[in-house]
Scaffold this motif. Structure first.
Motif, mmCIF file in Angstrom:
data_model
loop_
_atom_site.group_PDB
_atom_site.id
_atom_site.type_symbol
_atom_site.label_atom_id
_atom_site.label_comp_id
_atom_site.label_asym_id
_atom_site.label_seq_id
_atom_site.Cartn_x
_atom_site.Cartn_y
_atom_site.Cartn_z
ATOM 1 N N GLU A 3 21.609 -58.218 -5.553
ATOM 2 C CA GLU A 3 21.397 -57.116 -4.787
ATOM 3 C C GLU A 3 19.988 -56.512 -5.058
ATOM 4 N N ALA A 5 17.243 -57.403 -4.120
ATOM 5 C CA ALA A 5 16.203 -57.059 -3.097
ATOM 6 C C ALA A 5 16.650 -56.184 -2.214
ATOM 7 N N HIS A 6 17.861 -55.455 -2.298
ATOM 8 C CA HIS A 6 18.206 -54.720 -1.297
ATOM 9 C C HIS A 6 17.862 -53.104 -1.735
ATOM 10 N N PHE A 7 17.825 -52.501 -0.335
ATOM 11 C CA PHE A 7 17.384 -51.155 -0.299
ATOM 12 C C PHE A 7 18.432 -50.166 -1.266
ATOM 13 N N VAL A 8 19.483 -50.582 -0.870
ATOM 14 C CA VAL A 8 20.635 -49.786 -1.607
ATOM 15 C C VAL A 8 21.665 -50.712 -1.832
ATOM 16 N N VAL A 10 25.472 -52.289 -2.426
ATOM 17 C CA VAL A 10 26.514 -52.046 -1.884
ATOM 18 C C VAL A 10 27.573 -51.524 -2.652
ATOM 19 N N GLY A 11 27.796 -52.032 -4.184
ATOM 20 C CA GLY A 11 28.960 -51.447 -4.947
ATOM 21 C C GLY A 11 28.657 -49.996 -5.033
ATOM 22 N N PHE A 13 27.396 -47.718 -2.864
ATOM 23 C CA PHE A 13 27.760 -47.162 -1.719
ATOM 24 C C PHE A 13 29.411 -47.046 -1.536
ATOM 25 N N PHE A 14 29.858 -48.463 -1.890
ATOM 26 C CA PHE A 14 31.521 -48.426 -2.009
ATOM 27 C C PHE A 14 31.961 -47.034 -3.062
ATOM 28 N N PRO A 64 18.202 -42.380 -0.455
ATOM 29 C CA PRO A 64 18.685 -43.452 0.561
ATOM 30 C C PRO A 64 20.201 -43.295 0.820
ATOM 31 N N ALA A 67 20.777 -40.095 2.687
ATOM 32 C CA ALA A 67 20.600 -40.479 4.336
ATOM 33 C C ALA A 67 21.827 -41.296 4.748
ATOM 34 N N MET A 68 22.445 -42.087 4.024
ATOM 35 C CA MET A 68 23.719 -42.760 4.625
ATOM 36 C C MET A 68 25.046 -41.630 4.780
#
Lengths: 422, 422
Positions: A3, A5-8, A10-11, A13-14, A64, A67-68
């Motif tokens: 992850e 390279a990711h902006f957020v 996933v883990g 956010f979960f 970030p 915002a989500m």
């Protein structure tokens, strides 16, 4: 999965999603068990997991993840208003008649005036804030009221029907007030022309959307009914709600105004029952995000009575609470019929719930309510919501002889789906 | 609402959400109508709305909206695997017996070997990419297969039961292969110790999660059943799935492995029927985000046969497709029973569908598959998925005498809920 390279992540956010849903349901259940509305528990859950206590759920739109949460909360409240729209039958308002209309109108005018004047004299002049506080006091949470009356087994009483009828009218007028107030929040000025224009825009949007919607929804959903792919009905219902919300947003109204109109339109389609049944689990997943995020915006340090600077917030909150109760109870006494528990009707109109919170949040985001005033309004909203269930229980149980029973007891509750909204 | 201070605009997010859901259902319906799986339509919808064609739905995780789409797609695929887990009955595998096991194992070993050797000789040596391509070829999309067999009215034939049994075993073995392959993607090396460790980790996680889950899920959900707040069952089911997904993510596995385990565990609770029914609309809303985002990652310019540089991609894709078909058809002939349409069984195993796509996406995100190789794999996945429904139809209709009918026709379909997954 990598992850980096990711902006957020996933883990993470979960994790936030889990915390929101789990805290909402657990604290909601706790409040339900102690006789309070579950929605209050979801707000308190938000306070607990928010930035000022545990810091697990961010709500700052500049972050970030915040915002989500913010965007998903907006989806949640849109689905909530879509559901309220689905359950609102325009014809039912005509049945409950003049009593409900009187209670609704008086219950909007008096609290608005009281709130406006309170702030006018408190601050020493007219201001956007005074209008906002007045608007916040006009709301009635039909979800909370309907839920409490269902739990008390009084949903078919004459009082209940007047309360629910008035609350439904309140909801619709409230959406117009919201549109005006939101326009004020974004333009920042009080202009009679502006208010009239916004009112016209709101009414025009609702009228055009309703007209086109009522004309086209039936055959759109007849076509949808003939489609074969999985989940097509619930998906199109949600798309319909999001689309009207998007259009409302586009003309400067709140997205929820569009979502509510979408619900009103779809309540007249043949697929209504299936839509209500299938949108429910989707609402169950999304709406707690809204209530938890509202609670998470509360800065609890402001509510500490040991801090001297907080005394003003607490006093203003208490003042608003008193005004909020008096305004709605007076509205209950505007009913002209004699064979009825007028105090119970007024008490049933007291909870401000989600609509008041929406107003307050718009004021906060628009910079019209300071964090302090927002906290005072939140104290009022929470107090009115908290105080109603036990008071209603007392009033309905103490005066059984005064409680007029409806002749059509086998009629289904007016707002079956709403009973769970609170 | 004033959104200037916000990181993302609510209205624009609503727009993306609308485009994803609407395009998925409309193109999915179109494909359904022309006899193709709806999932293929959702992928094509993604290609159309993605960056390389209409540019409406961003998938780049470095873009704020792309990050949101990515995270919600991950929620979608987690819910999809949760559903597959819910519908998977471990005991059913024992019933379909040795034939299904043989088809599954041969149908994993042969395609993996073919794919590995294909790339080994193509590239001239062993590489992570060769392992990834082999792994991608092992997958079977049980959703697509079950849906096609239901549509043909052959879901209760002996062939169908062997195919579905083998596909279920494939799914479980595929998740383990996925765990290994994903570990490889994040560590970047081939190490026997690493593979064994990851396999042990995957098995260990599944075993521990299943053991604790099976032991505790019943009483947790008995408690949940006694809770009074609205939507508590669907919310806790989703929280359970997200939590195991989060834990799986925490030990380095794919979130979907945890979500699948959560489904397996909850398929043994008393609230199973209600969970399946209520999670369905939630899946309907979230899973299209996954398929559309996968399609949106395709760069169509690479597929243009008029461009000379694309010829290699198209040739590799065609080569992978031939290998993919041969490997699974050969697996069909591994069945030892004589009274059965072995070619139909093999053909039923051909579609790679969502599992193959998941592998390919991990490879792409992990930097193991280049955009070109990803596109070639996608050609293979789309071609196997596209070719199966008409071929299966032909095979089941041409050889009715060879088609062994099950004696228990009144038995419900093995995967009723899965029929809609394709």
């Amino acid at each position: 999965m990598e992850e980096a390279a990711h902006f957020v992540e996933v883990g993470h956010f979960f994790f936030i999603f889990i915390v929101v849903l789990l805290s909402a349901k657990l604290v909601g259940e706790l409040f339900e068990r102690i006789g309070q509305p579950a929605v209050l528990g979801e707000l308190v859950a938000g306070v607990l997991v928010g930035a000022s206590v545990l810091g697990l759920v961010p709500v700052d739109p500049a972050d970030p993840y915040g915002a989500m949460v913010h965007v998903l909360a907006e989806v949640g409240v849109a689905i909530l208003l879509f559901e309220i729209g689905l359950e609102t039958d325009l014809r039912e308002m005509f049945h409950v008649g003049s009593s409900a209309l009187m209670v609704a109108v008086v219950g909007i005018i008096l609290p608005f005036l009281f709130g406006y004047l309170f702030w006018y004299y408190y601050e020493g002049g007219a201001s956007l804030t005074a209008i906002f506080i007045g608007a916040t006091l006009t709301a009635t949470s039909v979800g909370i009221t309907a839920r409490v009356l269902t739990d008390l087994g009084k949903i078919n009483s004459a009082e209940a029907r007047i309360i629910i009828g008035a609350a439904v009218i309140d909801d619709i007028l409230g959406l117009l007030i919201l549109a005006v107030v939101e326009g004020l929040a974004s333009t920042g000025t009080i202009s009679v022309f502006g208010v009239v224009k916004l009112f016209a825009l709101a009414m025009g949007f609702l009228a055009v959307a309703m007209a086109i919607g009522l004309y086209t929804a039936r055959w759109i959903f007849e076509l949808v009914n003939r489609m074969r792919v999985r989940g097509v009905l619930v998906t199109f219902a949600l798309v319909f709600a999001l689309m009207l919300a998007f259009f409302a947003d586009g003309v400067g109204l709140a997205p929820i105004v569009g979502a509510f109109a979408a619900g009103l339109i779809l309540s007249r389609t043949n697929q209504f029952d299936t839509i209500v049944e299938q949108i429910k689990p989707v609402a169950d997943v999304f709406t707690p995000i809204f209530f938890v995020s509202i609670g998470a915006a509360v800065d609890v340090s402001i509510l500490d009575p040991r801090v001297a600077e907080n005394h003003e917030i607490l006093l203003v909150g208490a003042g608003l609470f008193v005004i909020a109760v008096i305004g709605k109870v007076a509205a209950g006494y505007s009913v002209l019929r004699g064979d009825i528990n007028k105090l119970a009707i007024g008490a049933g109109m007291v909870p401000r719930g989600e609509v008041g919170l929406i107003f307050a949040q718009i004021g906060l985001l628009g910079g019209i309510l300071t964090q302090d005033v927002f906290s005072a309004v939140l104290i009022m909203v929470m107090a009115t919501t908290l105080v109603t269930p036990p008071v209603l229980k007392l009033l309905f149980e103490r005066h059984p002889s005064e409680t007029g029973q409806a002749d059509d007891r086998d009629r289904p509750p007016v707002h079956p789906g709403m009973s769970g909204l609170s």
